[in-house]
Motif scaffolding. Structure first.
Motif, PDB file in Angstrom:
ATOM      1  N   ALA A 159       0.809  -1.223   0.000  1.00 52.55           N
ATOM      2  CA  ALA A 159       0.000   0.000   0.000  1.00 52.55           C
ATOM      3  C   ALA A 159       0.842   1.272   0.000  1.00 52.55           C
ATOM      4  O   ALA A 159       0.298   2.375  -0.111  1.00 52.55           O
ATOM      5  N   THR A 160       2.160   1.106   0.153  1.00 59.36           N
ATOM      6  CA  THR A 160       3.019   2.284   0.268  1.00 59.36           C
ATOM      7  C   THR A 160       2.871   3.294  -0.879  1.00 59.36           C
ATOM      8  O   THR A 160       2.805   4.497  -0.615  1.00 59.36           O
ATOM      9  N   PRO A 161       2.791   2.838  -2.149  1.00 54.57           N
ATOM     10  CA  PRO A 161       2.689   3.823  -3.234  1.00 54.57           C
ATOM     11  C   PRO A 161       1.536   4.797  -3.052  1.00 54.57           C
ATOM     12  O   PRO A 161       1.658   5.984  -3.359  1.00 54.57           O
ATOM     13  N   MET A 162       0.427   4.311  -2.510  1.00 57.55           N
ATOM     14  CA  MET A 162      -0.721   5.186  -2.320  1.00 57.55           C
ATOM     15  C   MET A 162      -0.372   6.329  -1.365  1.00 57.55           C
ATOM     16  O   MET A 162      -0.680   7.493  -1.607  1.00 57.55           O
ATOM     17  N   LEU A 163       0.290   5.949  -0.289  1.00 53.42           N
ATOM     18  CA  LEU A 163       0.696   6.945   0.693  1.00 53.42           C
ATOM     19  C   LEU A 163       1.702   7.915   0.082  1.00 53.42           C
ATOM     20  O   LEU A 163       1.638   9.132   0.296  1.00 53.42           O
ATOM     21  N   ALA A 164       2.629   7.347  -0.695  1.00 55.62           N
ATOM     22  CA  ALA A 164       3.666   8.169  -1.316  1.00 55.62           C
ATOM     23  C   ALA A 164       3.050   9.245  -2.191  1.00 55.62           C
ATOM     24  O   ALA A 164       3.476  10.397  -2.200  1.00 55.62           O
TER      25      ALA A 164
END
Ligand code: HEM
Ligand SMILES: Nc1ncnc2c1ncn2[C@@H]1O[C@H](COP(=O)(O)OP(=O)(O)OP(=O)(O)O)[C@@H](O)[C@H]1O
Ligand SMILES: Nc1ncnc2c1ncn2[C@@H]1O[C@H](COP(=O)(O)OP(=O)(O)OP(=O)(O)O)[C@@H](O)[C@H]1O
Ligand SMILES: [Mg+2]
Ligand SMILES: [Mg+2]
Lengths: 254, 221, 219, 219, 221
Positions: free
Chosen positions: E112-117
């Motif tokens: 899910a990191t890309p979404m946060l990024a």
């Protein structure tokens, strides 16, 4: 035929003197000498510190905070080591006294660490112009305080202190392995971003400062020994009284 | 009234008898304040800039994560079921539990705020605003939270679900809470934010016991 | 027995009751009625729906069809509802492990509006008098059950719903439960008891639930 | 009964056992021994220490004094230890509510190194054959107990430790438990059963724990 | 081996069958990323500056708060006790559970990191570094965490105590984790940080199952 449990049977000399009952007996003789020794050391140390050591050419009289600060900072680490040794005693030898010593050391450690932080902050205000700086050493000390407090919270969360002792011993040991890593990483983290404003190594250390510092460190260490012994006795007595109370309750009510 | 007090006192007694839990929550609150500088770097100006936000985030997360305590144990051991036959209404019971929760979980955080403020380089004036803002805003936070906690209490692993459910609803509290601290955002905005915060708190505290009680009843079907 | 005042005369009727849980028909067309001074044993195989029936009477489950009604001579409107006149002893014990036995029971006593004097007596009656100031967390399974049974004695409710009240209890405990119920009936109370055991109670009938609908689906 | 291979001959000895929990002496000087094909009933009042004794045998409790020993004819070193040869059915059911009955049991079967074929048979034996693919969370109290008893049949361990195996079970369930134990003994197994009920088992003796030391303190 | 796999598979199945739990954790992770901009204001440069720190804080807190899931249920329903008589060693069982936990609780966060990024205005290169850093660092995080979870599993309200206990110990992971992302901090420091992170992970993963298993055994006395 009921089998008697004689805890003193088949014990080596060390287990004998460290058995809670025995400990209560002989440690009683220790309290007074320790109290006197620490009083003398504090007397001499404080006299040196306040009346017989030079002002710092940069920091003036505030340098005297050092005589409180450094001993406490040193003890904050020593106490953790002691706790870790007790933890081994709890886990490996299942020694009842090790439990107690581990338990009472935590609040003492937290107190010394708090003192180190507090005096450090007091000192920081005149020298650095701020109470708190995210300097490596200060941060590491703060983390150590959090570890002490976490361990205290854990002690207080368990109803069964005997089971708690073994479990807390594990986390204490994991912590001791980690302390050097924490120190190293925090130093590294800070130097990455900005150098310290005042380098503590910048202080020169002539004998007139060194001697009282040494005496004060010694005084605080003896104070710790005194408090630790006393707290251990109190805890043993408290557990005994607890048991006694339950026993009498049972007898009364059948 | 006697029954109302008995709930209140029991819950406070249970919370203080597990002193470790209270200390843990306060530590968690402080630790969030500590990891922020560690993660984003020790730049003092930057820290002072984000300090009000960081303290509110810490209080926000700690309160949300403490929600689970409100009903979990009483649900698990069957106490909540038995409370439905009490001599006072179930809504009153929920209200008493809400008050006890604020006193034992939130008040300690507010008391610990100065420590965090010191490390984040806050001055005394802003600290005062922060404390006022937290005191006015947290009742709304846990009132919303109580509904979330009630809805999720029957889920076997409740830990994070209530916070996640409630967080979007409580974002206004966070926004006004932070606004009520920040000085220099224009004349009066601070006061206005505080007023709105107070209004939200009053309304939610009045209504949520009913919603929570209903949720608890439904969850036990 | 501490408390001897009689309850006013009352009666519970279950008629044509159907229960649905998780979209499955658990019970259908259950009919019985009990009145003051009588008890009823619910019997039946594991999973037949005894616990569910008790929960429905206590008001915890939504009723699919049929009716559960409660009639009483007492015309005081407030005390008239079923939910305020019953006490349910379930598998869960509702005990706080960190409080003493006395504090545990005292809380329920106050909450149910009972008289505080009864607490110690109740603990004595269930055989826990030697442990009044103990932390409840140290109790064995059977001792916990006894403590939760003590709630019945301080709550002063006319209708007792008991789900396997003798589980974990020793022989003496079984007799204790039978005694408690007998006394309750003498005072004009009612008891509905789900159990697999034979309890020796004078004024009790047995109601056997049968398995016809088990795991049946609703169309 | 699905499995008829015999266990090798073995024996468990409990001698001069004392147990301490939370600094309280729970039991002292407990002596008994059981060998292949025999069962022992532990009886005694609530809180006397039956559960604690079973837990000590299973190796969960630190033993204050005395000894628990396990002898077997099988000289295979690995299978020789007590802890790998027993199965403990406690109050807790070790059931995952979101898995089906079959998956629940299959997991334990694999973990204990049992044969997967036995799973369905075991479910049939305990009377849950109609619910094999149900989620275990929907089971009633007695059905859960049956499912946890089914673990005994897939685990293939010589020593069974059963803590109130009949709690929540109906009459038929009681008989089922007695049958399971009888079959186990016939194969040369051992069973130690804490119970308040009379189970009809041929090769069983009774061991009564008494209250002498309850809440006694250690010097 | 078969028994080892059966634990692993069961734990994964249990986690995915309660898909809501996994989703909750991911949402919590993302929400932390959302509330930070809300609390400290929408200044884009400021956000980009603190983005790596914020992502690591989000991952750090989410992982710590998910710890409770590792042993809680198996402890409560008696499964852990029964596992002590399994045909493989208890340490191996704990290790299998650790792996399953990483796969079901941590991996979704990393995914899910890309979404946060995106929300924090991160560029693609830094995002790549972030993902690598999280992948290398989180095994150490949950290994330490497993010890904390094992120690506190018998506490009835375990929720926050394990995170509080473990957080100070795992700060080095946070520090090196963030350093392994930040570019422009001097030649080589990034790589060094990553190496150290990897070393910590290897060592802790190798040793902590023993400590955790010991703690679980002691806790059941
Ligand atoms: C909250 C702030 C501070 C903390 C947590 C702190 C912590 C420490 C620690 C952990 C030590 C090592 C003690 C030992 O290992 O024996 C130490 C030593 C020392 N500190 Fe501080 N300190 C703080 C502030 C200051 C300030 C503001 C100064 C002076 C400008 C200062 C001067 C010293 C000196 C001279 C030593 C002894 C020399 C040495 O061991 O290197 N400290 N402090
Ligand atoms: N976790 C514990 N810590 C300390 N003491 C305990 C603990 N659990 C039980 N006890 C005490 O140990 C004694 C024996 O308990 P145990 O559960 O073994 O009894 P039991 O014979 O199984 O009783 P029952 O028939 O009610 O199940 C009791 O006096 C109880 O208070
Ligand atoms: N929460 C639930 N949701 C849906 N169905 C359930 C639930 N709990 C139990 N059931 C089902 O309802 C039926 C009746 O269960 P109940 O617990 O009332 O049985 P019981 O007669 O009390 O059995 P026992 O003697 O085993 O306690 C069972 O078939 C069970 O599978
Ligand atoms: Mg039932
Ligand atoms: Mg028992």
């Amino acid at each position: 035929m009921t089998q008697k449990i004689d805890p003193l049977k088949k014990m080596n000399w060390f287990d004998r003197i460290a058995h809670p009952g025995q400990f209560l007996k002989w440690s009683g003789y220790l309290i007074l000498p320790l109290a006197i020794l620490s009083a003398i050391l504090f007397g001499v140390g404080l006299w040196f510190a306040f009346f017989n050591s030079p002002e710092d050419y940069q920091m003036g009289n505030t340098v005297r905070i050092m005589y409180i600060h450094v001993p406490n900072a040193w003890l904050s680490q020593l106490v953790y080591v002691m706790m870790a040794v007790s933890a081994i005693g709890t886990l490996v030898w299942r020694h009842p006294l090790a439990d107690v010593s581990m338990k009472v050391a935590a609040p003492l450690g937290a107190a010394f660490t708090t003192m180190a932080l507090f005096t450090g902050m007091l000192w920081g205000r005149p020298t650095w112009g701020t109470y708190w700086e995210w300097d490596g050493r200060m941060t590491a000390t703060l983390i150590l305080l959090l570890m002490y407090l976490g361990i205290i919270a854990l002690w207080r969360s368990f109803d069964d202190q005997l089971r708690a002792a073994k479990l807390i011993a594990i986390i204490t040991l994991v912590g001791v392995i980690n302390i050097p890593i924490i120190k190293f990483s925090v130093d590294w983290w800070n130097t990455l971003h900005q150098p310290s404003i005042v380098s503590t190594e910048g202080l020169s250390m002539p004998a007139s400062i060194y001697t009282p510092l040494l005496i004060m460190t010694f005084a605080f260490t003896v104070l710790f020994a005194l408090l630790q012994t006393n707290a251990t006795r109190t805890e043993i007595l408290r557990r005994k009284a607890d048991r006694q109370l339950r026993k009498s309750l049972n007898k009364e009510n059948g | 009234m006697k029954a109302f007090l008995s709930i209140l006192l029991r819950d406070i007694k249970l919370a203080t008898s597990s002193f470790g839990d209270m200390l843990t929550l306060v530590l968690f609150f402080i630790m969030i304040g500590v990891i922020v500088p560690i993660a984003i770097g020790p730049d003092k100006d930057l820290l002072a800039l984000i300090a009000p936000g960081v303290i509110w985030i810490a209080a926000f997360l700690s309160s949300l994560l403490a929600l689970d305590k409100m009903f979990r144990q009483d649900f698990d051991d069957g106490s909540l079921l038995a409370m439905r036959h009490a001599s006072i209404s179930f809504e009153a019971i929920v209200f008493a539990k809400l008050i006890a929760h604020w006193l034992t979980s939130i008040l300690p955080l507010i008391i610990a705020t100065p420590m965090l403020a010191l490390m984040l380089n806050m001055n005394a004036q802003i600290l005062t605003y922060t404390i006022i803002s937290l005191t006015v805003g947290t009742p709304a936070l846990i009132s919303f939270g109580a509904v979330g906690a009630a809805i999720t209490v029957s889920l076997r692993r409740g830990g994070l679900i209530a916070p996640v459910l409630i967080l979007p609803l409580t974002l206004p509290i966070l926004i006004f809470g932070v606004s009520a601290i920040k000085t220099g955002t224009g004349v009066g905005t601070q006061g206005t934010a505080l007023l709105i915060l107070g209004a939200i708190s009053l309304v939610t505290v009045a209504f949520t016991p009913f919603a929570s009680a209903l949720a608890l009843k439904l969850t036990q079907e | 027995m501490p408390n001897k005042e009689a309850y006013s005369s009352q009666q519970i009727n279950v008629s044509k009751l159907s229960l649905i849980r998780s979209e499955r028909l658990i019970l259908s067309d259950v009919n019985f009625s009990v009145k003051s001074g009588k008890a009823i044993f619910l019997r039946g195989d594991n999973g037949v729906g005894k616990t569910s029936l008790l929960m429905a009477i206590a008001g915890y489950l939504h009723i699919g069809a049929g009716e559960i009604s409660w009639r009483t001579d007492n015309d005081n409107e407030e005390e008239n509802s079923l939910i305020d006149n019953l006490h349910f002893i379930a598998h869960q014990t509702a005990i706080k492990p960190t409080l003493s036995l006395k504090d545990n029971l005292m809380f329920w006593c106050t909450l149910y509006g009972g008289a505080p004097e009864k607490v110690i007596d109740a603990l004595k009656t269930v055989g826990l008098s030697h442990a009044i100031d103990f932390e409840a967390g140290l109790l064995s399974a059977g001792q916990k059950k006894r403590l939760s049974l003590a709630r019945l004695l301080v709550a002063n409710r006319a209708l007792w719903l008991l789900d396997e009240p003798t589980s974990s209890l020793d022989r003496e405990g079984d007799k204790l439960v039978a005694n408690l119920i007998d006394n309750h009936l003498e005072r004009g109370g009612i008891a509905i008891i789900a159990t697999h055991l034979d309890l020796n109670i004078k004024n009790a009938k047995t109601f056997i639930l049968t398995k016809t609908n088990q795991h049946g689906e609703i169309a």
